[in-house]
Design an enzyme around this catalytic site. Sequence first.
Site, short mmCIF file in Angstrom:
data_model
loop_
_atom_site.label_atom_id
_atom_site.label_comp_id
_atom_site.label_asym_id
_atom_site.label_seq_id
_atom_site.Cartn_x
_atom_site.Cartn_y
_atom_site.Cartn_z
N HIS A 82 3.95 26.06 -14.30
CA HIS A 82 5.01 27.05 -14.05
C HIS A 82 6.27 26.77 -14.85
CE1 HIS A 82 2.83 28.11 -10.03
NE2 HIS A 82 2.26 28.65 -11.08
N ASN A 98 -2.02 16.83 1.97
CA ASN A 98 -1.06 17.90 2.27
C ASN A 98 -0.73 17.93 3.75
OD1 ASN A 98 0.27 20.05 0.65
ND2 ASN A 98 -0.47 21.31 2.35
N ALA A 99 0.54 18.12 4.06
CA ALA A 99 0.98 18.07 5.45
C ALA A 99 0.38 19.21 6.28
CB ALA A 99 2.50 18.11 5.50
N PHE A 144 8.46 25.71 -0.75
CA PHE A 144 8.60 27.11 -0.35
C PHE A 144 8.13 27.35 1.09
CE2 PHE A 144 8.44 29.36 -4.76
CZ PHE A 144 9.76 29.01 -4.96
N THR A 179 9.32 17.01 -2.00
CA THR A 179 10.19 17.17 -0.82
C THR A 179 10.83 15.83 -0.43
OG1 THR A 179 8.28 16.97 0.63
CG2 THR A 179 9.02 19.20 0.13
N ILE A 213 8.57 22.61 -11.26
CA ILE A 213 9.41 22.88 -12.43
C ILE A 213 10.54 21.87 -12.54
CG2 ILE A 213 8.87 25.36 -12.44
CD1 ILE A 213 11.45 25.88 -10.87
N CYS A 224 17.41 31.29 -25.42
CA CYS A 224 18.04 32.59 -25.59
C CYS A 224 16.95 33.65 -25.73
CB CYS A 224 18.92 32.58 -26.85
SG CYS A 224 19.44 34.24 -27.34
P1 NAD Z 1 4.28 25.43 -1.21
O1 NAD Z 1 5.68 25.42 -0.73
O2 NAD Z 1 3.50 26.69 -1.10
O3 NAD Z 1 3.45 24.32 -0.44
C1 NAD Z 1 3.91 23.01 -0.35
C2 NAD Z 1 2.94 22.26 0.55
O4 NAD Z 1 3.32 20.91 0.53
C3 NAD Z 1 2.98 22.74 2.00
O5 NAD Z 1 1.67 23.13 2.39
C4 NAD Z 1 3.46 21.51 2.78
O6 NAD Z 1 2.74 21.31 3.97
C5 NAD Z 1 3.19 20.38 1.83
N1 NAD Z 1 4.16 19.30 1.91
C6 NAD Z 1 5.52 19.38 1.91
N2 NAD Z 1 6.06 18.15 1.89
C7 NAD Z 1 5.02 17.27 1.90
C8 NAD Z 1 4.93 15.86 1.88
N3 NAD Z 1 6.02 15.08 1.85
N4 NAD Z 1 3.69 15.27 1.90
C9 NAD Z 1 2.57 16.04 1.94
N5 NAD Z 1 2.60 17.40 1.94
C10 NAD Z 1 3.81 17.99 1.91
O7 NAD Z 1 4.31 24.87 -2.70
P2 NAD Z 1 3.30 25.13 -3.90
O8 NAD Z 1 1.90 25.15 -3.40
O9 NAD Z 1 3.68 24.17 -4.96
O10 NAD Z 1 3.65 26.61 -4.41
C11 NAD Z 1 4.95 27.09 -4.43
C12 NAD Z 1 5.54 27.44 -5.78
O11 NAD Z 1 6.88 27.04 -5.70
C13 NAD Z 1 5.00 26.73 -6.96
O12 NAD Z 1 4.70 27.70 -7.88
C14 NAD Z 1 6.15 25.87 -7.50
O13 NAD Z 1 6.32 26.13 -8.88
C15 NAD Z 1 7.38 26.39 -6.84
N6 NAD Z 1 8.34 25.40 -6.37
C16 NAD Z 1 8.58 24.28 -7.10
C17 NAD Z 1 9.48 23.34 -6.64
C18 NAD Z 1 9.70 22.10 -7.46
O14 NAD Z 1 9.64 22.16 -8.69
N7 NAD Z 1 9.97 20.95 -6.84
C19 NAD Z 1 10.14 23.52 -5.44
C20 NAD Z 1 9.90 24.70 -4.72
C21 NAD Z 1 8.99 25.63 -5.20
#
Ligand code: NAD
Length: 250
Positions: A122, A216-217, A34, A27, A106, A130
Site C-alpha cells: 500500500h 492476530n488478536a 483500523f 499498534t 505505510i 508532485c
Molecule cells: P486492520 O486494522 O484491518 O487489522 C489489524 C488487525 O491487527 C486486527 O484484526 C487486530 O486484531 C490485530 N492487532 C492489532 N494489534 C495487534 C497486536 N499488538 N498483536 C496482534 N494483533 C493485533 O489492519 P490491516 O489488516 O492491515 O488493514 C487495514 C489497512 O490499513 C491496511 O491497508 C493498511 O495499509 C492500513 N493501515 C496502516 C497502518 C500503518 O501503516 N501502521 C495503520 C493503520 C492502517
Amino acid sequence: MKPEERLAQWIGESRNIVFFGGAGTSTESGIPDFRSAAGLYRQEEQLPYPPEVMLSRTFFMEHPDVFFDFYRSKMLHPDAEPNGCHRLLAGLEKEGRLQAVITQNIDGLHQKAGSSRVLELHGSVHRNYCMKCARFYSLEEVMTAEDAVPRCQHDGAIIKPDVVLYEEELNQETLYDSVEAISRADLLIIGGTSLTVQPAASLVTYFRGARTVLMNADPTPYDAKANLLITDPIGQVMERVAVILSAGQA
Ligand code: NAD
C-alpha cells in the site's frame, strides 16, 4: 509446548520464511490500526467522514484540504519506533532465514528496524510526489508545509503521498514479487492483519508450504487454515521468540 516455543522451533527449521503483515504489527509502536477496539474505524464519530471515504481517490481529488487534515493528524507517526516484531524480522533477514516482509503498512517501521527486502503493498508515507512534475518530497516536507494542502515548489501542483488510496490499483510489480515470495516460502507468518482488505489479503492463498502461523488478536477469515494460531500481542510474542532463539544459539 508454548506457542512461542513452537514458533521458535519452526523458525529454526526454516530457510525461506515470508512474513505477511498489517496494521496490527505497529499498534505496539503507538500507531493505531483500523479495525481494533482502539482503531481508527471506531473513532468515526470524531471524523467528518468515515475513514474509507476520506482515504479514497475521489475524496482526495475533491477535498484535498480535508484529506490532508485527516492524513496529517491520524496517519503520520514520524516518531514511532519499531517493536519486537519488526526487530526479530530484521534479524531473521540478516541471518538469511527470511526472504521477504510483505506489508500492508505505510509507516516504514520494518525498514527503520533494518529490514531491506520489504514489499509495501500500500505504499509508504515516506515517499511523496508532485502530481504534475513527479518531483520527490520527503515526509518532513509534507508535514511542515505551511498550506493546508502541500504543493510543489516548482509548479504549484498538489503533492500526493505514494500511498494506495481506495479506488487505486496496487503496484503490479510489488504484487508479482509478493506472489512469487509467498509461493516459494517454507514458513508463512501472517501477523497483525484482519485479512479483509483486498486484493492484499488474498495473497496468502498462494502459499504452498507446510506451515502457516497466524498471529492476530481478533479472529480472521483464515484462522481455520493456520497450523499455529497466536492471539497475544505480536511485538511481545516476537520478543519472547527472539529470546528463545538466541538461547538456542548460545
Ligand atoms: P486492520 O486494522 O484491518 O487489522 C489489524 C488487525 O491487527 C486486527 O484484526 C487486530 O486484531 C490485530 N492487532 C492489532 N494489534 C495487534 C497486536 N499488538 N498483536 C496482534 N494483533 C493485533 O489492519 P490491516 O489488516 O492491515 O488493514 C487495514 C489497512 O490499513 C491496511 O491497508 C493498511 O495499509 C492500513 N493501515 C496502516 C497502518 C500503518 O501503516 N501502521 C495503520 C493503520 C492502517
